[in-house]
Design a protein around this motif. Structure first.
Motif, PDB file in Angstrom:
ATOM      1  N   ASN A   1      -7.404   6.677  25.131  1.00 21.15           N
ATOM      2  CA  ASN A   1      -7.042   8.014  24.744  1.00 21.15           C
ATOM      3  C   ASN A   1      -7.563   8.313  23.378  1.00 21.15           C
ATOM      4  N   SER A   2      -7.536   9.540  23.003  1.00 20.87           N
ATOM      5  CA  SER A   2      -7.974   9.963  21.688  1.00 20.87           C
ATOM      6  C   SER A   2      -8.301  11.416  21.681  1.00 20.87           C
ATOM      7  N   THR A   3      -8.711  11.868  20.523  1.00 23.87           N
ATOM      8  CA  THR A   3      -9.065  13.264  20.392  1.00 23.87           C
ATOM      9  C   THR A   3     -10.171  13.409  19.389  1.00 23.87           C
ATOM     10  N   ALA A   4     -11.090  14.284  19.657  1.00 26.58           N
ATOM     11  CA  ALA A   4     -12.161  14.546  18.694  1.00 26.58           C
ATOM     12  C   ALA A   4     -11.711  15.640  17.763  1.00 26.58           C
ATOM     13  N   SER A   5     -12.090  15.551  16.527  1.00 30.19           N
ATOM     14  CA  SER A   5     -11.700  16.553  15.550  1.00 30.19           C
ATOM     15  C   SER A   5     -12.901  17.329  15.052  1.00 30.19           C
ATOM     16  N   ASN A   6     -12.708  18.641  14.886  1.00 25.94           N
ATOM     17  CA  ASN A   6     -13.722  19.440  14.216  1.00 25.94           C
ATOM     18  C   ASN A   6     -13.836  18.889  12.814  1.00 25.94           C
ATOM     19  N   SER A   7     -15.017  18.706  12.327  1.00 21.91           N
ATOM     20  CA  SER A   7     -15.136  18.083  11.024  1.00 21.91           C
ATOM     21  C   SER A   7     -16.317  18.613  10.254  1.00 21.91           C
ATOM     22  N   VAL A   8     -16.220  18.438   8.935  1.00 24.15           N
ATOM     23  CA  VAL A   8     -17.313  18.835   8.068  1.00 24.15           C
ATOM     24  C   VAL A   8     -17.643  17.677   7.161  1.00 24.15           C
ATOM     25  N   GLY A   9     -18.878  17.629   6.725  1.00 27.82           N
ATOM     26  CA  GLY A   9     -19.297  16.539   5.865  1.00 27.82           C
ATOM     27  C   GLY A   9     -19.986  17.077   4.642  1.00 27.82           C
TER      28      GLY A   9
ATOM     29  N   GLN B   1     -12.098   6.644  13.837  1.00 24.35           N
ATOM     30  CA  GLN B   1     -13.237   7.465  13.426  1.00 24.35           C
ATOM     31  C   GLN B   1     -13.620   7.326  11.964  1.00 24.35           C
ATOM     32  N   ASN B   2     -12.745   6.747  11.138  1.00 25.85           N
ATOM     33  CA  ASN B   2     -12.942   6.812   9.690  1.00 25.85           C
ATOM     34  C   ASN B   2     -12.999   8.282   9.273  1.00 25.85           C
ATOM     35  N   MET B   3     -12.023   9.041   9.764  1.00 25.98           N
ATOM     36  CA  MET B   3     -11.939  10.478   9.488  1.00 25.98           C
ATOM     37  C   MET B   3     -10.557  10.800   8.919  1.00 25.98           C
ATOM     38  N   VAL B   4     -10.475  11.876   8.187  1.00 30.54           N
ATOM     39  CA  VAL B   4      -9.197  12.333   7.644  1.00 30.54           C
ATOM     40  C   VAL B   4      -8.890  13.716   8.210  1.00 30.54           C
ATOM     41  N   GLN B   5      -7.859  13.782   9.076  1.00 24.42           N
ATOM     42  CA  GLN B   5      -7.370  15.092   9.492  1.00 24.42           C
ATOM     43  C   GLN B   5      -6.307  15.507   8.485  1.00 24.42           C
ATOM     44  N   LEU B   6      -6.419  16.730   8.006  1.00 19.79           N
ATOM     45  CA  LEU B   6      -5.494  17.189   6.976  1.00 19.79           C
ATOM     46  C   LEU B   6      -5.207  18.670   7.120  1.00 19.79           C
TER      47      LEU B   6
ATOM     48  N   ALA C   1      -4.039  28.066   3.891  1.00 19.61           N
ATOM     49  CA  ALA C   1      -3.980  26.692   4.406  1.00 19.61           C
ATOM     50  C   ALA C   1      -4.889  26.612   5.626  1.00 19.61           C
ATOM     51  N   THR C   2      -5.432  25.450   5.881  1.00 17.39           N
ATOM     52  CA  THR C   2      -6.294  25.273   7.050  1.00 17.39           C
ATOM     53  C   THR C   2      -6.193  23.838   7.542  1.00 17.39           C
ATOM     54  N   ILE C   3      -6.444  23.626   8.807  1.00 16.28           N
ATOM     55  CA  ILE C   3      -6.406  22.283   9.372  1.00 16.28           C
ATOM     56  C   ILE C   3      -7.784  21.946   9.907  1.00 16.28           C
ATOM     57  N   VAL C   4      -8.284  20.790   9.479  1.00 15.42           N
ATOM     58  CA  VAL C   4      -9.627  20.378   9.852  1.00 15.42           C
ATOM     59  C   VAL C   4      -9.726  18.870   9.696  1.00 15.42           C
ATOM     60  N   GLY C   5     -10.813  18.288  10.198  1.00 18.15           N
ATOM     61  CA  GLY C   5     -11.067  16.866  10.004  1.00 18.15           C
ATOM     62  C   GLY C   5     -12.247  16.689   9.069  1.00 18.15           C
ATOM     63  N   LEU C   6     -12.085  15.870   8.038  1.00 16.67           N
ATOM     64  CA  LEU C   6     -13.175  15.569   7.116  1.00 16.67           C
ATOM     65  C   LEU C   6     -13.834  14.272   7.561  1.00 16.67           C
ATOM     66  N   THR C   7     -15.107  14.359   7.889  1.00 16.70           N
ATOM     67  CA  THR C   7     -15.819  13.216   8.418  1.00 16.70           C
ATOM     68  C   THR C   7     -15.872  12.068   7.420  1.00 16.70           C
ATOM     69  N   GLY C   8     -15.822  10.850   7.951  1.00 16.35           N
ATOM     70  CA  GLY C   8     -15.842   9.664   7.113  1.00 16.35           C
ATOM     71  C   GLY C   8     -17.207   9.387   6.514  1.00 16.35           C
ATOM     72  N   LYS C   9     -17.206   8.720   5.401  1.00 16.20           N
ATOM     73  CA  LYS C   9     -18.432   8.286   4.725  1.00 16.20           C
ATOM     74  C   LYS C   9     -18.326   6.794   4.479  1.00 16.20           C
ATOM     75  N   LEU C  10     -19.414   6.205   4.029  1.00  9.89           N
ATOM     76  CA  LEU C  10     -19.402   4.783   3.761  1.00  9.89           C
ATOM     77  C   LEU C  10     -19.242   4.460   2.285  1.00  9.89           C
ATOM     78  N   ASP C  11     -19.359   5.472   1.438  1.00  8.61           N
ATOM     79  CA  ASP C  11     -19.158   5.267   0.013  1.00  8.61           C
ATOM     80  C   ASP C  11     -17.998   6.141  -0.442  1.00  8.61           C
TER      81      ASP C  11
END
Length: 532
Positions: free
Chosen positions: A26-34, A290-295, A428-438
């Motif tokens: 199971n899981s869910t994909a999040s709209n995200s920006v980088g 995902q190494n993502m932050v939903q906030l 206010a807004t809800i979105v996923g911030l894509t993960g980075k390696l640094d």
């Protein structure tokens, strides 16, 4: 000069992918920006060898039809901000390095590099014989052109803050590039996975040209984006097997599931737990963090959100555990700041419970801030991602208990990028911030001077920590600085940090080779069909 190997690990992230055939994960994909590119890939396997060992037989060629919930925001890799767009177009472009499974930089266009003792000068040696999709040779002139655009050395505004610290670029010969920085930047090396584009070609938004394993064919807005195999791809160990990839624009998640069942598509890169159950048996489902932050981002510049007590009250009023259980069906990791525990070395533990749900405490803080009867709050949500919409609905119900009247405003993804991400026209807004390696790329989003700081968070102590972390070479000291920065974000309640939601990918049973990365990446050069 210090000679570096390209397989050098930046950090060690463990991404455990669970592979299930039939119904299951199971899981869910999040709209995200980088706010930048990503890094790393190694331990790649040859499809024919893999399948031979498993007793299956590879089918030559074939087309993969992929359901994408969002439209590309811009086909130019330097102008796109959407993670989904980058995931599609990453197959068209290559950088000096590329992103991979083990969070280590591995060679792409560069064959080797050196860093000077003072950490200011980087010398890259390019592979020879690489051609762009238009047949032109890729040389140091193209790297100069690309980085001059990114850094602003072409006389224009820098297109990326990660490259604005470049002082000069020299090309001693066709396959050498020497870059000198204005000051030490520990995050610079990881930035070099960004696309290298052909010199003087200015039509990337209409007909993108790169040097990656797939070539752009066409884009029909609202319908599809089509790529085809690059027969002249320079990396012969990574030659694509799949002939064509068709990204079908399908914002309706249920329609995507039905299309996979009917055979109209072959892959859904982000599917819900309910969607997996609906599919039934006979499909391959892969799930992992995902190494993502939903906030829930809070615009720190508008009343009453410019008051830290109000932001803290909102955090106390929200029950993240309930959101994870109801929206993500338990498949998410609770967060307390803007970093996923996937970034082990830099992750500050314990912040996830800094604001334990306490409605009475929320009311008390609102009263102290001068809002004893609460206030109205508009939550803007990209409508094409049900995951964020569902999260907003749960949060709105939770905020009511503290006297905050939240209304949900659904807008299209393109409008969200323009109004919220680019211009901070929201509360206010809800979105996923894509993960980075640094960590600089993760936490630098909150710097006062960062152009895309749509939180409008501004804190001198935070800026100082980020600035020091950027130039600190000692990894332990650098990690401590970023941990302090995370703690400050939490104490100041810059946003409501909710979870790192799992990503689940569903595919036809005989579509193989999909890999999970610590960044969102769909590497179709690794994928293939087996005979059924």
């Amino acid at each position: 000069m210090l000679k570096k190997k390209l397989a050098l690990g930046i950090s060690t992230l463990s991404l455990l992918a669970v592979i299930i055939t039939g119904c299951g994960s199971n899981s869910t994909a999040s709209n995200s920006v980088g706010n930048s590119a990503n890094t790393t890939a190694s331990n790649e396997s040859n499809p024919s060898e893999t399948v031979q060992n498993s007793g299956e037989k590879v089918m030559a060629g074939g087309t993969v039809r992929v359901a994408m919930s969002t439209e590309p925001d811009n086909l130019d890799p330097y102008l796109s901000a959407a993670t989904d767009t980058n995931s599609m177009m990453d197959n068209v472009f290559d950088g000096l390095f590329e992103a991979g499974e083990d969070s280590d930089l591995v060679p792409a266009i560069a064959s080797s590099y050196q860093v000077s003792e003072d950490g200011l000068t980087y010398t890259f040696i390019l592979k020879q014989g690489i051609k762009f999709h238009n047949g032109a040779d890729l040389t140091s002139k193209d790297v100069y052109y690309s980085y001059a655009k990114l850094s602003g050395l072409n006389g224009q505004e820098p297109l990326s803050s990660k490259f604005s610290g470049i002082e000069s670029i020299d090309t001693p010969d066709d396959y050498s590039v020497v870059i000198k920085l204005k000051e030490k930047n520990a995050a610079f090396l990881a930035a070099n996975i960004i696309a290298i584009v052909p010199k003087d070609y200015e039509q990337q938004s209409e007909k993108p040209i790169g040097a990656g394993p797939y070539k752009f064919v066409e884009y029909k807005p609202g319908q599809e984006l089509v790529l085809e195999k690059n027969e002249n791809f320079y990396n012969k160990d990574h030659t694509p097997v799949i002939d064509k990839v068709e990204f079908k624009i399908m914002p309706d998640a249920n329609a995507a599931v039905l299309a996979l069942q009917s055979g109209d598509i072959d892959m859904i890169p982000g599917i819900s737990s309910q969607g997996v159950l609906q599919l039934g048996d006979g499909y391959t489902v892969i799930s992992g963090p995902q190494n993502m932050v939903q906030l829930m981002a809070l615009n720190n510049s508008v009343k009453p959100l410019n008051d830290v007590k109000v932001r803290q009250a909102i955090n106390y009023a929200i029950d993240k555990d309930a959101i994870i259980q109801t929206v993500a069906e338990g498949n998410g990791t609770k967060l307390g700041s803007n970093m996923s525990p996937a970034m082990k070395m830099y992750y500050q533990e314990g912040l996830e419970d800094y604001y334990k749900t306490n409605v009475d405490k929320a009311k008390e803080l609102l009263n102290e801030a001068g809002y004893p009867n609460g206030f109205d709050l508009a939550i803007t949500v990209p409508s094409n991602y049900q995951f964020h919409v569902d999260t907003a609905q749960v949060i709105a119900d939770q905020l009511k208990k503290a006297g905050i009247n939240a209304t949900i405003k659904q807008i299209e993804w393109s409008s969200w990028l323009e109004d919220v991400y680019n211009n901070a026209k929201y509360e206010a807004t809800i979105v996923g911030l894509t993960g980075k390696l640094d960590p600089q790329e993760v936490l630098g989003r909150y710097e006062t001077t960062y152009a895309k700081n749509f939180f409008k968070f501004s804190n001198a102590d935070f800026d100082k920590l980020i600035s020091e972390g950027k130039i600190e070479i000692n990894e332990a000291k650098r990690a401590d600085l970023y941990k302090q920065a995370q703690t400050l974000l939490t104490e100041q309640a810059a946003a409501v940090f909710i979870m790192d939601p799992n990503r689940t990918v569903a595919m036809k049973g005989n579509l193989k080779g999909f890999k999970m990365y610590p960044v969102q990446k769909y590497d179709f050069a690794e994928m293939y069909y087996t005979e059924q």
